[in-house]
Design an enzyme around this catalytic site. Structure first.
Site: not given
Ligand code: DX5
Ligand code: ZN
Length: 224
Positions: A9, A34, A36, A38, A67, A69, A140, A147, A174, A176
């Site tokens: 990501s 990936h 993200d 937002m 993705h 959001m 999720m 992240g 997705d 952690g």
């Molecule tokens: C969080 C994102 C994730 C994020 C994951 O809202 O959708 O894709 O990048 O990041 P890590 O792997 O650091 O948890």
């Molecule tokens: Zn994501």
């Protein structure tokens, strides 16, 4: 066994060198990128728009998974498809006609995915699954927006329920994901793994991706 894939990501990448970071992920053996998106409304953070997908498409051959959001995904799917996405994931909690938006995504020639926040129950997508309206389900394992958060293991029961209901679907997780959390996720039926901060902080990303893939393959279980 379904395809096991590792997807970096780029929210976890160095934003000053995004194209280079995409190439680093590709040469380390990533399966997809990936991205993200937002909007500061659906989640408290603001990240990337279609131009970042364009940049990824120009930089690497890897498929781009977007993705969304955002609170009104139906207003944006065409722009992301034109920018070069391959999969578009919307949230079941967003303000849209979910079935219509998924159909629109497929009409654009994209793979369609539905995403669930940690507290959203598996049953909220059973109708979508039974109608085979999606190619992928994204569970999720953190609250979306940032992240580097801690993996929430309580979503694993939901993964297993989705896997039981739809053995054919790709299930992604997705948030952690690292060398430890990937094991129980795979053991509950996840086959696509998104990792941001864990992968981009590696000096040797290739070894980390190989290790994640091997762990996921040996732990994967679809019959819970
Ligand atoms: C969080 C994102 C994730 C994020 C994951 O809202 O959708 O894709 O990048 O990041 P890590 O792997 O650091 O948890
Ligand atoms: Zn994501």
């Amino acid at each position: 066994m379904p395809d096991i894939q590792i997807m970096p990501s780029i929210l976890g990448a160095d934003f000053g060198r995004l194209a280079e970071e995409c190439r680093r992920a590709a040469s380390a053996g990533a399966d997809q990128i990936h991205v993200d998106v937002m909007d500061g409304v659906f989640v408290p953070n603001i990240s990337f728009g279609p131009d970042v997908v364009k940049m990824a498409a120009k930089s690497v051959q890897l498929p781009r998974s977007v993705h969304l959001m955002v609170s009104r995904p139906q207003d944006h799917v065409s722009a992301f498809s034109e920018a070069g996405s391959d999969t578009i994931l919307i949230h079941v909690e967003s303000k849209c006609e979910v079935a219509e938006t998924l159909a629109l995504i497929r009409d654009l020639g994209q793979r369609a995915g539905i995403t669930l926040n940690p507290e959203t129950p598996a049953e909220s997508i059973f109708e979508i699954l039974d109608a085979r309206a999606v190619d992928e389900v994204l569970v999720m394992s953190v609250h979306p927006g940032f992240g580097g958060q801690k993996y929430l293991s309580y979503v694993e029961g939901k993964v297993a329920a989705i896997r039981r209901r739809a053995p054919w679907v790709d299930i992604a997780v997705d948030g952690g994901i690292d060398g430890s959390t990937i094991v129980p996720a795979a053991a509950h039926g996840v086959n696509l793994f998104i990792a941001g901060s864990y992968l981009f902080r590696q000096t040797d990303m290739a070894t980390a991706i190989t290790d994640l893939r091997a762990k996921a393959k040996s732990a994967f279980c679809s019959a819970l």
